[in-house]
Structure formats: C-alpha cells, structure tokens
Design a protein around this motif. Structure first.
Motif, PDB file in Angstrom:
ATOM      1  N   ALA A   1       0.857  -1.183   0.000  1.00 15.19           N
ATOM      2  CA  ALA A   1       0.000   0.000   0.000  1.00 15.19           C
ATOM      3  C   ALA A   1       0.889   1.228   0.000  1.00 15.19           C
ATOM      4  CB  ALA A   1      -0.918   0.009   1.220  1.00 15.19           C
ATOM      5  N   GLY A   2       0.631   2.148  -0.933  1.00 17.18           N
ATOM      6  CA  GLY A   2       1.431   3.361  -1.043  1.00 17.18           C
ATOM      7  C   GLY A   2       0.772   4.535  -0.351  1.00 17.18           C
ATOM      8  N   VAL A   3       1.514   5.181   0.548  1.00 18.83           N
ATOM      9  CA  VAL A   3       0.988   6.351   1.245  1.00 18.83           C
ATOM     10  C   VAL A   3       1.382   7.624   0.499  1.00 18.83           C
ATOM     11  CG1 VAL A   3       0.972   5.273   3.526  1.00 18.83           C
ATOM     12  CG2 VAL A   3       3.018   6.473   2.752  1.00 18.83           C
ATOM     13  N   LEU A   4       0.673   8.694   0.800  1.00 20.33           N
ATOM     14  CA  LEU A   4       0.919   9.987   0.156  1.00 20.33           C
ATOM     15  C   LEU A   4       1.608  10.975   1.092  1.00 20.33           C
ATOM     16  CD1 LEU A   4      -2.520  10.357  -1.676  1.00 20.33           C
ATOM     17  CD2 LEU A   4      -0.377   9.390  -2.567  1.00 20.33           C
ATOM     18  N   THR A   5       2.040  10.500   2.249  1.00 19.88           N
ATOM     19  CA  THR A   5       2.650  11.392   3.226  1.00 19.88           C
ATOM     20  C   THR A   5       4.108  11.710   2.918  1.00 19.88           C
ATOM     21  OG1 THR A   5       2.909   9.380   4.570  1.00 19.88           O
ATOM     22  CG2 THR A   5       1.167  10.910   5.209  1.00 19.88           C
ATOM     23  N   GLY A   6       4.773  10.870   2.150  1.00 14.73           N
ATOM     24  CA  GLY A   6       6.188  11.083   1.867  1.00 14.73           C
ATOM     25  C   GLY A   6       6.437  11.376   0.407  1.00 14.73           C
ATOM     26  N   GLY A   7       7.254  10.534  -0.223  1.00 13.29           N
ATOM     27  CA  GLY A   7       7.637  10.779  -1.611  1.00 13.29           C
ATOM     28  C   GLY A   7       6.678  10.246  -2.644  1.00 13.29           C
ATOM     29  N   GLY A   8       5.718   9.455  -2.226  1.00 14.30           N
ATOM     30  CA  GLY A   8       4.773   8.883  -3.184  1.00 14.30           C
ATOM     31  C   GLY A   8       3.733   9.888  -3.651  1.00 14.30           C
ATOM     32  N   SER A   9       3.044   9.554  -4.722  1.00 13.15           N
ATOM     33  CA  SER A   9       1.998  10.420  -5.264  1.00 13.15           C
ATOM     34  C   SER A   9       0.926   9.551  -5.903  1.00 13.15           C
ATOM     35  CB  SER A   9       2.571  11.375  -6.312  1.00 13.15           C
ATOM     36  OG  SER A   9       2.987  10.658  -7.461  1.00 13.15           O
ATOM     37  N   VAL A  10      -0.237  10.132  -6.101  1.00 15.94           N
ATOM     38  CA  VAL A  10      -1.323   9.405  -6.762  1.00 15.94           C
ATOM     39  C   VAL A  10      -0.871   8.945  -8.144  1.00 15.94           C
ATOM     40  CG1 VAL A  10      -3.639   9.613  -7.731  1.00 15.94           C
ATOM     41  CG2 VAL A  10      -3.138  10.573  -5.476  1.00 15.94           C
ATOM     42  N   LYS A  11      -0.132   9.787  -8.856  1.00 15.90           N
ATOM     43  CA  LYS A  11       0.333   9.440 -10.200  1.00 15.90           C
ATOM     44  C   LYS A  11       1.254   8.216 -10.158  1.00 15.90           C
ATOM     45  CE  LYS A  11       2.807  11.258 -14.219  1.00 15.90           C
ATOM     46  NZ  LYS A  11       3.520  12.436 -14.808  1.00 15.90           N
ATOM     47  N   ILE A  12       2.219   8.238  -9.257  1.00 15.72           N
ATOM     48  CA  ILE A  12       3.175   7.131  -9.163  1.00 15.72           C
ATOM     49  C   ILE A  12       2.475   5.836  -8.801  1.00 15.72           C
ATOM     50  CG2 ILE A  12       5.079   6.186  -7.790  1.00 15.72           C
ATOM     51  CD1 ILE A  12       6.154   9.056  -7.562  1.00 15.72           C
ATOM     52  N   TRP A  13       1.643   5.870  -7.753  1.00 16.81           N
ATOM     53  CA  TRP A  13       0.995   4.651  -7.285  1.00 16.81           C
ATOM     54  C   TRP A  13      -0.038   4.135  -8.281  1.00 16.81           C
ATOM     55  CZ3 TRP A  13       4.669   3.465  -4.656  1.00 16.81           C
ATOM     56  CH2 TRP A  13       5.131   4.119  -3.523  1.00 16.81           C
ATOM     57  N   SER A  14      -0.707   5.057  -8.992  1.00 17.79           N
ATOM     58  CA  SER A  14      -1.692   4.628  -9.988  1.00 17.79           C
ATOM     59  C   SER A  14      -1.020   3.884 -11.135  1.00 17.79           C
ATOM     60  CB  SER A  14      -2.460   5.839 -10.528  1.00 17.79           C
ATOM     61  OG  SER A  14      -3.229   6.441  -9.510  1.00 17.79           O
ATOM     62  N   GLN A  15       0.152   4.361 -11.538  1.00 17.09           N
ATOM     63  CA  GLN A  15       0.896   3.707 -12.618  1.00 17.09           C
ATOM     64  C   GLN A  15       1.329   2.297 -12.218  1.00 17.09           C
ATOM     65  OE1 GLN A  15       4.025   6.570 -13.265  1.00 17.09           O
ATOM     66  NE2 GLN A  15       2.887   7.660 -14.843  1.00 17.09           N
ATOM     67  N   LEU A  16       1.570   2.104 -10.931  1.00 17.02           N
ATOM     68  CA  LEU A  16       2.007   0.800 -10.436  1.00 17.02           C
ATOM     69  C   LEU A  16       0.836  -0.076 -10.020  1.00 17.02           C
ATOM     70  CD1 LEU A  16       5.059   1.981  -8.319  1.00 17.02           C
ATOM     71  CD2 LEU A  16       5.118   0.801 -10.520  1.00 17.02           C
ATOM     72  N   ASN A  17      -0.357   0.491 -10.082  1.00 21.37           N
ATOM     73  CA  ASN A  17      -1.588  -0.255  -9.778  1.00 21.37           C
ATOM     74  C   ASN A  17      -1.569  -0.849  -8.373  1.00 21.37           C
ATOM     75  OD1 ASN A  17      -4.170  -1.233 -10.431  1.00 21.37           O
ATOM     76  ND2 ASN A  17      -3.348  -3.220 -11.066  1.00 21.37           N
ATOM     77  N   VAL A  18      -1.197  -0.015  -7.392  1.00 15.09           N
ATOM     78  CA  VAL A  18      -1.189  -0.477  -6.007  1.00 15.09           C
ATOM     79  C   VAL A  18      -2.269   0.262  -5.213  1.00 15.09           C
ATOM     80  CG1 VAL A  18       1.275  -0.970  -6.070  1.00 15.09           C
ATOM     81  CG2 VAL A  18       0.498   1.253  -5.235  1.00 15.09           C
ATOM     82  N   THR A  19      -2.584  -0.271  -4.057  1.00 15.83           N
ATOM     83  CA  THR A  19      -3.539   0.380  -3.159  1.00 15.83           C
ATOM     84  C   THR A  19      -2.969   1.710  -2.694  1.00 15.83           C
ATOM     85  OG1 THR A  19      -4.376  -1.749  -2.381  1.00 15.83           O
ATOM     86  CG2 THR A  19      -4.790   0.165  -0.983  1.00 15.83           C
ATOM     87  N   ILE A  20      -3.760   2.754  -2.754  1.00 17.94           N
ATOM     88  CA  ILE A  20      -3.324   4.089  -2.355  1.00 17.94           C
ATOM     89  C   ILE A  20      -4.069   4.518  -1.102  1.00 17.94           C
ATOM     90  CG2 ILE A  20      -3.097   6.503  -3.044  1.00 17.94           C
ATOM     91  CD1 ILE A  20      -3.302   5.565  -5.968  1.00 17.94           C
ATOM     92  N   ILE A  21      -3.331   4.996  -0.109  1.00 14.55           N
ATOM     93  CA  ILE A  21      -3.946   5.555   1.091  1.00 14.55           C
ATOM     94  C   ILE A  21      -3.295   6.907   1.394  1.00 14.55           C
ATOM     95  CG2 ILE A  21      -4.695   3.395   2.149  1.00 14.55           C
ATOM     96  CD1 ILE A  21      -2.155   3.342   3.789  1.00 14.55           C
TER      97      ILE A  21
END
Length: 219
Positions: free
Chosen positions: A189-209
C-alpha cells in the motif's frame, strides 16, 4: 483476516523526518574519496548510491575481504546523517491511534527501513512507538545487499514475524519500498505522506492511502 502482519517503512510513512538525503546519497563518493579510492573510476556511469560498483572493484583488485570493514565505515557515516535528521521530527496525524488499534486486533507489526537500526530505535523511542513493533530491521541488520529495494528485506521480515510472505501487507512511500515488496510477493500500500503520489501509485496499480491512519479502512 486477510493479513497476519503489517510492515512499515519509517521516514515519510510513520514519521516526518529531516534527513539530508543529498548528503546521504553522496556518502559512498565523499567517504571513499577521502580514503584514497578512485571513485570516479569505480562509479563511472553507475548509480553513486549503490555500493555494488565498489564491491566489484574490491573483488577485481583482490581486496574483497575488506568489504565488511568499509561497509562499517560507510554505515557509520550514514547513521550520523540520519540521526541528525531525526532532530525535530514529528509523527503523522493518527499514527498512534492506528498502531494501537492494529495491535489490539492481533496484527504483528514491524518496521523495515533503509536507515540504520540505531536510528530507527532513536526515532521510534522519541515518539513512544517502540513497543508497538514486534520486528525492527534497519539497513545494517543484514548484508547491505539485502536492504530495500532487495526482496530479501521482506524475506527477513517474514522470517522474524514467523508469517508467510503472502500474509504480510507492507506500507511505504517510495518506489524502493514498492520494489522490495513487489519482488518478494508481498502486498503493498502506497501512502501519500512522503515521496509517493497518486500518479506514481496509480501507474504501479497499487492500493493508495492518504496516510497510515487509513490502513484500517483497507483491511
């Protein structure tokens, strides 16, 4: 219960720290140059953050037995930088309540960070989080080549949890976190509190929180 255990990255996931990543990423070059190594030759067209080129140089020059010695020097310098970055750090909103809830529901909890073990203990202790975790792994707890993004970081977590890889959820904020989990067959699961982003996690097709505080909603 789909998962039996949950692993967490530290910086950018549980805690907002101030580690100077420019200094951290330059440790190999700056430290080994002062020790007389031909760093421009060793890392030509190679990732300066990776120690693999240095290991190859040691092997090719009949000095591979010195690997552990220089790993310790490099790790100590990384630890100095990391500990400096822990000053003024703060945990993200809702972290304590979420960890308490997960613990009470019977999940095993762990931390896997590329930071040093001593640094992880310092940060978790400073924010009264240490007792939540069954397992805490830093970069220096195993071979450097086993640190994230290696899948071995998840294998070691699984072994110390006593839980199969497929029963673990790993939560992080970086591509490095994702690579380690994905390559080990661990759900991520990718969080948005650090270096991740909706764009990055969406491209990798992972759960976003949005943050770790949202984990209960996806379990």
């Amino acid at each position: 219960m789909k998962y039996k255990a949950i692993g967490f990255d530290l910086d950018g996931t549980l805690v907002n720290t101030y580690v100077n990543h420019t200094d951290l990423s330059g440790v190999n070059i700056t430290v080994l140059r002062t020790l007389g190594f031909p760093v421009d030759e060793i890392w030509v067209d190679r990732d300066p953050i990776s120690r693999q080129p240095f290991y190859e140089w040691l092997k090719n020059n009949g000095r591979y037995s010195e690997k552990a010695y220089y790993d310790k020097i490099l790790d100590d310098r990384c630890l100095e930088i990391e500990k400096q970055g822990a000053v003024g750090a703060n945990i993200y909103l809702g972290i304590m309540e979420t960890l308490s809830k997960l613990k009470n529901e019977g999940y095993k909890l762990g931390v896997v960070t590329r930071g040093g073990h001593e640094y992880a203990i310092q940060v978790l202790s400073a924010h009264n989080m240490l007792n939540f975790f069954d397992v805490i792994h830093g970069r220096d707890d195993f071979s450097y080549s086993d640190a994230k993004p290696s899948p071995m970081a998840m294998v070691h977590l699984s072994e110390d949890f006593g839980v199969p890889l497929e029963d673990i959820l790993y939560v992080g904020d970086s591509i490095t976190d994702y690579q380690s989990a994905h390559d080990a067959g661990v759900d991520f699961a990718g969080v948005l509190t650090g270096g991740g982003s909706v764009k990055i996690w969406s491209q990798l097709n992972v759960t976003i929180i949005n943050s770790v505080a949202d984990i209960p909603s996806i379990l």
